[in-house]
Design a protein around this motif. Sequence first.
Motif, short mmCIF file in Angstrom:
data_model
loop_
_atom_site.label_atom_id
_atom_site.label_comp_id
_atom_site.label_asym_id
_atom_site.label_seq_id
_atom_site.Cartn_x
_atom_site.Cartn_y
_atom_site.Cartn_z
N ALA A 1 0.83 -1.21 0.00
CA ALA A 1 0.00 0.00 0.00
C ALA A 1 0.86 1.26 0.00
CB ALA A 1 -0.93 -0.01 1.21
N ALA A 2 1.84 1.31 0.91
CA ALA A 2 2.65 2.52 1.05
C ALA A 2 3.47 2.79 -0.20
CB ALA A 2 3.55 2.40 2.27
N THR A 3 4.09 1.75 -0.75
CA THR A 3 4.91 1.97 -1.95
C THR A 3 4.04 2.29 -3.15
OG1 THR A 3 4.97 -0.44 -2.33
CG2 THR A 3 6.83 0.53 -1.15
N GLY A 4 2.87 1.67 -3.22
CA GLY A 4 1.97 1.98 -4.33
C GLY A 4 1.47 3.41 -4.29
N ILE A 5 1.11 3.88 -3.10
CA ILE A 5 0.68 5.28 -2.97
C ILE A 5 1.84 6.22 -3.27
CG2 ILE A 5 -0.23 7.01 -1.38
CD1 ILE A 5 -1.67 4.58 0.02
N ASP A 6 3.02 5.85 -2.85
CA ASP A 6 4.22 6.63 -3.17
C ASP A 6 4.33 6.83 -4.68
OD1 ASP A 6 6.74 7.85 -3.04
OD2 ASP A 6 7.82 5.95 -2.85
N ALA A 7 4.15 5.77 -5.44
CA ALA A 7 4.23 5.87 -6.89
C ALA A 7 3.12 6.75 -7.45
CB ALA A 7 4.17 4.48 -7.51
N MET A 8 1.94 6.66 -6.87
CA MET A 8 0.84 7.52 -7.33
C MET A 8 1.14 8.99 -7.04
SD MET A 8 -2.50 5.14 -6.47
CE MET A 8 -3.60 5.94 -7.63
N MET B 1 -2.36 2.06 -11.60
CA MET B 1 -2.28 1.84 -10.16
C MET B 1 -3.63 2.07 -9.48
SD MET B 1 1.58 3.20 -9.31
CE MET B 1 1.38 4.77 -10.15
N ALA B 2 -4.42 3.01 -9.97
CA ALA B 2 -5.75 3.20 -9.39
C ALA B 2 -6.60 1.95 -9.56
CB ALA B 2 -6.43 4.39 -10.05
N ALA B 3 -6.42 1.26 -10.67
CA ALA B 3 -7.22 0.07 -10.96
C ALA B 3 -6.75 -1.16 -10.20
CB ALA B 3 -7.21 -0.22 -12.46
N HIS B 4 -5.47 -1.18 -9.75
CA HIS B 4 -4.91 -2.42 -9.23
C HIS B 4 -4.36 -2.34 -7.81
CE1 HIS B 4 -4.84 -3.27 -13.62
NE2 HIS B 4 -5.11 -4.49 -13.22
N LEU B 5 -4.29 -1.14 -7.21
CA LEU B 5 -3.66 -1.03 -5.89
C LEU B 5 -4.36 -1.88 -4.84
CD1 LEU B 5 -1.67 0.31 -3.89
CD2 LEU B 5 -3.37 2.12 -3.57
N VAL B 6 -5.68 -1.76 -4.74
CA VAL B 6 -6.39 -2.48 -3.68
C VAL B 6 -6.27 -3.99 -3.87
CG1 VAL B 6 -8.65 -2.91 -2.66
CG2 VAL B 6 -7.96 -0.57 -3.20
N THR B 7 -6.35 -4.45 -5.11
CA THR B 7 -6.18 -5.89 -5.36
C THR B 7 -4.79 -6.34 -4.96
OG1 THR B 7 -7.74 -5.83 -7.20
CG2 THR B 7 -6.24 -7.70 -7.11
N ALA B 8 -3.77 -5.57 -5.29
CA ALA B 8 -2.40 -5.94 -4.92
C ALA B 8 -2.25 -6.02 -3.41
CB ALA B 8 -1.42 -4.92 -5.50
N CYS B 9 -2.99 -5.17 -2.68
CA CYS B 9 -2.92 -5.18 -1.22
C CYS B 9 -3.70 -6.33 -0.60
CB CYS B 9 -3.43 -3.85 -0.65
SG CYS B 9 -2.44 -2.41 -1.09
#
Length: 385
Positions: A190-197, A225-233
Motif C-alpha cells: 500500500a505505502a509503496t503503491g501510494i508513493d508511486a501515485m 495503479m488506481a485500478a490495481h492497488l487495492v487488489t495488490a494489497c
Amino acid sequence: MQAPFSFDGPAALLVAWGGAARLGALMAAWFSQRNLLIVTDRFLHEAGLLEPAKTSLATEGFVVTVFDAVVADPPEAVLLQAVEQARAQGCDIVLGLGGGSSMDIAKLVAVLLHNDQPLKDMYGIGNIRGHRAPLVQVPTTAGTGSEVTNITILTTGEKTKMGIVAPQLYADRVLLDGALTLGLPPVQTAATGIDAMVHAIEAFTSRHRKNPLSDLFAKEALRLMAAHLVTACTDGSSRPAREAMLLGAALAGKAFSNSPVAAVHALAYPLGGHFHLPHGLTNALMLGPVLRFNMKAAAPLYAELADVVGAPGSGGVTDRAGAFVAFMEDLMDRSGAPRRLRDCGVPEESLPLLAHDAMLQTRLLVNNPVEVTEADALTLYREAF
C-alpha cells in the motif's frame, strides 16, 4: 505553442515475469564485464530472493559479490562501505536489486567505482563529473521508481536528507520482474503503491518542466495503479495486479524524473529523517492535505486526473477536482495504509520542527503549484496529524 522540452530516461527497459531467473543470460548479452557487485539489503539476501539471479549469473560466468548492508534512508557511510567492497573485489559492473534505497546506492557505487570526485561535490543538480561503470536496476517493490530515475537521496546528517540529480544516474538496463514483488506485505504494498501515485500526481501538476511526455507517463501510471492497488494489497498473489503496479511505478518514475515532484515529498522527507518512517508511507500520510492545499491552483489538472482514475460523478472543474481528491482519500483508506501521523508515532509537539525542516527542501518546493510557507507547512502537518 509548445515550449522546448527534453525527456530522458534509462537506455532500455525489459518487462518480463520471471526475468530474474534468467538474468545471467540477459546481462551476458548486454555487457562484456563479468565482475559484478549486487547491491541489496540483508532481508532480501537472507530470504533467498537473490538466489535465482545469482545462480543464473554464475552459470554465465559472472563473478558475484553481494553487498547487503543497505538500510532504509541510507546514510553516506553505507554508500562508502559499498564502494570500498566493490573496489576491493575489482568489480566492474553494478546491479541494484531491491527497493529504492538499494537502487539509489547502486547508482552512486557505479559512479564512484572509478571516480575520485568527492561525494560532497555531487549534491544538487548536474554536479557529477565523468562516467560510471555499467549499471542494471531490478526493483523488488512497486513504488519508488528509482530504477528509472536519475535521482539518489542520501541521509547526510542525523536528521537531514540531500539529493543528487545527474544524467549519469540513469541505468543502462532495467528489468521489471513482477514475480519479485509477490512476497511484499500488504502494508508495504500500500505505502509503496501510494508513493508511486504521488510521483505521478506531482509530475502532472509540477510547476516546472511539465511536458506532454511526462503527462502521458503520469496518466498511464495513475490509470494502472488506481485500478490495481487495492487488489495488490488484498490479494498479493495476483499476477495482473503485481505486474500493473510495477509497471505503473516505473512509468511514474519516468514522469517525475523529467517533471519533478513537489510539496508532498518536501513534507515527507523530515518525517523520514526524524522518525525513520518508510519514504512511501510518509508520502501517503501527506498526500491528502497537500492535494487539498493545492486545489486553488491545480483544480483543472485534478479534474483531468479524475477522468483518468475513473472517479465517480460529474460536473465542472471544481466538482471533478474534488472528486479526484475524494477518490484518492478513499483509495488510501481501502489500501490499509496508516492514515494519520499520530498513528505512526509522530508526537504533536514535533510538528513545528518538521515544518521548519520542510522549508529546507527548496529543490522540491519550487515545483509546487502553490507557494508553501513555513506556516502553511505547519498547517498541513496538523491536518495530517
